[in-house]
Design a protein around this motif. Structure first.
Motif, short mmCIF file in Angstrom:
data_model
loop_
_atom_site.label_atom_id
_atom_site.label_comp_id
_atom_site.label_asym_id
_atom_site.label_seq_id
_atom_site.Cartn_x
_atom_site.Cartn_y
_atom_site.Cartn_z
N ALA A 77 -51.72 82.18 61.10
CA ALA A 77 -50.35 82.04 61.60
C ALA A 77 -49.42 81.63 60.45
N LYS A 78 -49.92 80.78 59.56
CA LYS A 78 -49.08 80.30 58.44
C LYS A 78 -48.82 81.38 57.40
N LEU A 79 -49.75 82.31 57.28
CA LEU A 79 -49.61 83.36 56.27
C LEU A 79 -48.26 84.05 56.40
N VAL B 113 -47.65 75.09 40.21
CA VAL B 113 -48.65 74.53 41.12
C VAL B 113 -48.09 73.23 41.69
N THR B 114 -48.20 73.05 43.01
CA THR B 114 -47.87 71.73 43.57
C THR B 114 -49.18 71.02 43.92
N ALA B 115 -49.15 69.70 43.83
CA ALA B 115 -50.38 68.94 44.03
C ALA B 115 -50.07 67.56 44.60
N ASN C 119 -45.67 83.25 58.45
CA ASN C 119 -44.51 82.35 58.53
C ASN C 119 -43.99 81.94 57.17
N LYS C 120 -44.92 81.69 56.24
CA LYS C 120 -44.52 81.11 54.96
C LYS C 120 -44.52 82.13 53.82
N GLY C 121 -44.85 83.38 54.12
CA GLY C 121 -44.79 84.42 53.09
C GLY C 121 -45.87 84.30 52.05
N PHE C 122 -47.03 83.73 52.43
CA PHE C 122 -48.12 83.61 51.46
C PHE C 122 -48.84 84.95 51.31
N ASP C 123 -49.34 85.22 50.09
CA ASP C 123 -50.19 86.40 49.89
C ASP C 123 -51.60 86.12 50.40
N LEU D 117 -55.09 72.69 55.64
CA LEU D 117 -56.16 71.73 55.96
C LEU D 117 -56.09 71.48 57.45
N GLU D 118 -57.15 71.79 58.14
CA GLU D 118 -57.14 71.66 59.60
C GLU D 118 -58.40 70.97 60.07
N THR D 119 -58.33 70.38 61.26
CA THR D 119 -59.53 69.79 61.84
C THR D 119 -60.23 70.77 62.78
N ILE E 78 -41.29 73.66 51.57
CA ILE E 78 -41.08 73.99 50.15
C ILE E 78 -41.61 75.40 49.85
N ALA E 79 -42.78 75.71 50.41
CA ALA E 79 -43.39 77.02 50.12
C ALA E 79 -42.49 78.15 50.61
N THR E 80 -41.97 78.01 51.82
CA THR E 80 -41.13 79.07 52.39
C THR E 80 -39.87 79.25 51.56
N VAL F 278 -48.71 78.24 43.54
CA VAL F 278 -49.86 77.81 44.34
C VAL F 278 -49.50 76.46 44.96
N HIS F 279 -49.39 76.45 46.28
CA HIS F 279 -48.91 75.25 46.97
C HIS F 279 -50.09 74.45 47.49
N ALA F 280 -50.63 73.61 46.61
CA ALA F 280 -51.79 72.80 47.00
C ALA F 280 -51.37 71.41 47.47
N ALA F 281 -50.08 71.08 47.37
CA ALA F 281 -49.64 69.74 47.77
C ALA F 281 -49.74 69.55 49.28
N ALA F 282 -50.07 68.34 49.66
CA ALA F 282 -50.05 67.97 51.08
C ALA F 282 -48.70 67.29 51.33
N VAL F 283 -47.72 68.11 51.62
CA VAL F 283 -46.35 67.61 51.76
C VAL F 283 -46.21 66.91 53.12
N SER F 284 -45.65 65.73 53.13
CA SER F 284 -45.44 65.04 54.41
C SER F 284 -44.54 65.89 55.30
N ASP F 285 -44.96 66.06 56.53
CA ASP F 285 -44.13 66.86 57.45
C ASP F 285 -42.84 66.12 57.80
N TYR F 286 -42.89 64.81 57.82
CA TYR F 286 -41.73 64.02 58.24
C TYR F 286 -41.38 62.96 57.21
N VAL G 208 -49.44 81.43 47.03
CA VAL G 208 -50.72 81.05 47.66
C VAL G 208 -50.54 79.71 48.35
N GLY G 209 -51.02 79.64 49.58
CA GLY G 209 -50.90 78.38 50.32
C GLY G 209 -52.25 77.76 50.58
N PHE G 210 -52.21 76.52 51.01
CA PHE G 210 -53.41 75.82 51.44
C PHE G 210 -53.21 75.39 52.88
#
Ligand code: C5P
Length: 439
Positions: free
Chosen positions: A376-378, A230-232, A380-384, A365-367, A346-348, A309-317, A361-363
């Motif tokens: 779209a991410k499903l 799990v990432t967090a 691209n990133k190979g999430f189930d 978060l969108e506005t 990281i997930a990919t 399970v990729h729950a971390a909010a990884v900085s894009d940059y 499994v991915g997470f």
């Protein structure tokens, strides 16, 4: 974002969203809990022997009951010196059992309790109780139940540190665990009864007893024995020795997921960015700070993980360069540009290293356009599947104790789950993973 303010692109069309999530969610009381697996519908015998930690067991009895277990409390004569039977009756709604010679609904009380139990948990388990169990005595109701049951038995030892360290106690515990298959949780080091030192001997907290009972009850889970990664939390991307780029992720969702996986019998590694959350019991915790550190920690372990399970909010940059000297206003004048580079996904990358049949499994978060963007991410990133949620809504997403999520899968219509505590949502996500592993 201040509470109540609109997300920046709130007026964008949200055609992919079902209509309900546009409404303001009802606040969910943060302490409200519901019956839930693995406790729901199960019968737990909670044995309480005579130690000062018996007061903590009242809380454990309450929480097990609120999570949907039927809790039969069995008190040794010494336990009643420390805590009144009425306290347990009040939180379980059932009369605690004390007499070795009682009759249950279906026969002799000790046999009735032993047969019907899905788990027998002894908390606190004193040195004396462990000794009696290890030598097979049946001199009170609890000891008789321990001999009679075929359900998993869990002990939460609690005693003075010198008594716990004594070779006699260690030998009793070793016999119970290694010969009779008892499970054990704790003890931990910490302040003991007044003036009695602080070595290992203190009973684990009631919430940990409840989690360990869950793990004992979840023997048939598809997650039992499975390695879950799990990432967090956020990542912090340093700019100079005092500044970093980060985000508002608290880590709560990832920590709840790690705890939920452990409760179902998984071997869990939690790779966490900076978070103030209490590490979940039983979980291997790997602390990292940057996305590159998180990547290394995850990739090192992905080959052995059946579930990620990729729950971390990884900085894009991240800043292109980390300066060794603090940037000073006197040198930058009225402003400065900071060149950034993209972080690896990281997930990919970890998906490629996972064994065949693994579940990722991915997470998201969108506005806005929560579901469409998650879809779209499903691919691209190979999430189930993806757990999509919204930023900028009170009671959801970053920092909140509750969350409302959409489950977005490749072949099914998106499903909206109601607003619920993050630990309940974590349980629902684990149920979905169990389904995929079993299928
Ligand atoms: O693209 P976005 O950041 O919204 O994707 C979110 C999902 O991808 C999350 O599950 C997150 O943990 C994962 N992720 C990742 N590595 C990144 C960025 C996101 O693993 N660099």
């Amino acid at each position: 974002m201040p509470p109540g303010s609109e997300p920046p692109d709130a007026r964008e069309p949200r055609d992919a969203l079902p209509p309900e999530p546009l409404s303001t969610p009802e606040p969910f009381p943060s302490d409200a809990r519901e019956p839930r697996p693995p406790w729901q519908g199960k019968r737990v015998v909670l044995g309480v022997s005579g130690g000062i930690a018996a007061y903590k067991s009242v809380q454990a009895a309450r929480d097990l009951t609120v999570f949907g277990a039927t809790v039969d409390v069995v008190l040794t004569p010494a336990a009643t010196e420390f805590v009144a039977p009425l306290s347990f009756a009040g939180v379980t709604g059932r009369e605690p059992c004390r007499s070795t010679f009682g009759i249950g609904a279906d026969g002799a009380l000790h046999m009735d309790l032993a047969r019907k139990a899905d788990c027998v948990c002894v908390a606190p388990a004193t040195a004396d109780l462990l000794a009696r169990a290890a030598s097979g005595q049946a001199d009170d109701l609890l000891a008789a139940v321990l001999l009679a049951t075929r359900a998993p038995v869990l002990v939460a030892p609690a005693m003075n540190d010198a008594m716990f360290a004594h070779p006699q106690t260690q030998a009793n515990l070793s016999r119970l665990e290694n010969v009779f298959g008892y499970r054990r949780v704790g003890p931990v080091a910490g302040r003991l009864a007044a003036g009695e030192g602080s070595g290992a001997g203190r009973m684990v907290e009631p919430s940990v007893v409840v989690q360990a009972v869950g793990r004992a009850l979840a023997g048939d889970s598809a997650l039992a024995g499975v390695h879950v990664l799990v990432t967090a939390g956020p990542t912090w991307e340093p700019l100079d020795p005092v500044r970093y780029f980060g985000n508002r992720s608290s880590g709560k969702m990832g920590y709840a997921l790690a705890a939920a996986a452990w409760q179902r019998g998984a071997e869990v590694t939690l790779v966490s960015g900076p978070s103030g959350e209490e590490p979940p019991w039983g979980v291997e915790l790997v602390r990292v700070e940057t996305a590159l550190e998180m990547r290394e920690a995850v990739l090192d372990r992905a080959g052995g993980a059946a579930v990620a399970v990729h729950a971390a909010a990884v900085s894009d940059y991240r800043p292109r360069q980390v300066l060794s000297e603090k940037i000073r206003k006197s040198e930058t004048g009225s402003g400065m540009d900071v060149p950034v580079v993209s972080n690896p996904d990281i997930a990919t990358e970890s998906r490629r290293r996972m064994p065949p049949g693994g579940v990722s499994v991915g997470f998201a978060l969108e506005t806005s356009d929560v579901v469409a963007r998650a879809k779209a991410k499903l691919a691209n990133k190979g999430f189930d599947f993806i757990v999509a949620n919204r930023a900028g809504v009170e009671g959801e997403g970053f920092g909140a104790d509750t969350n409302r999520a959409f489950i977005v899968e490749p072949d099914n219509a998106p499903r909206e789950l109601p607003l619920m505590p993050k630990d309940a949502l974590a349980g629902r996500i684990m149920e979905l993973i169990e389904g995929r592993l079993a299928g």
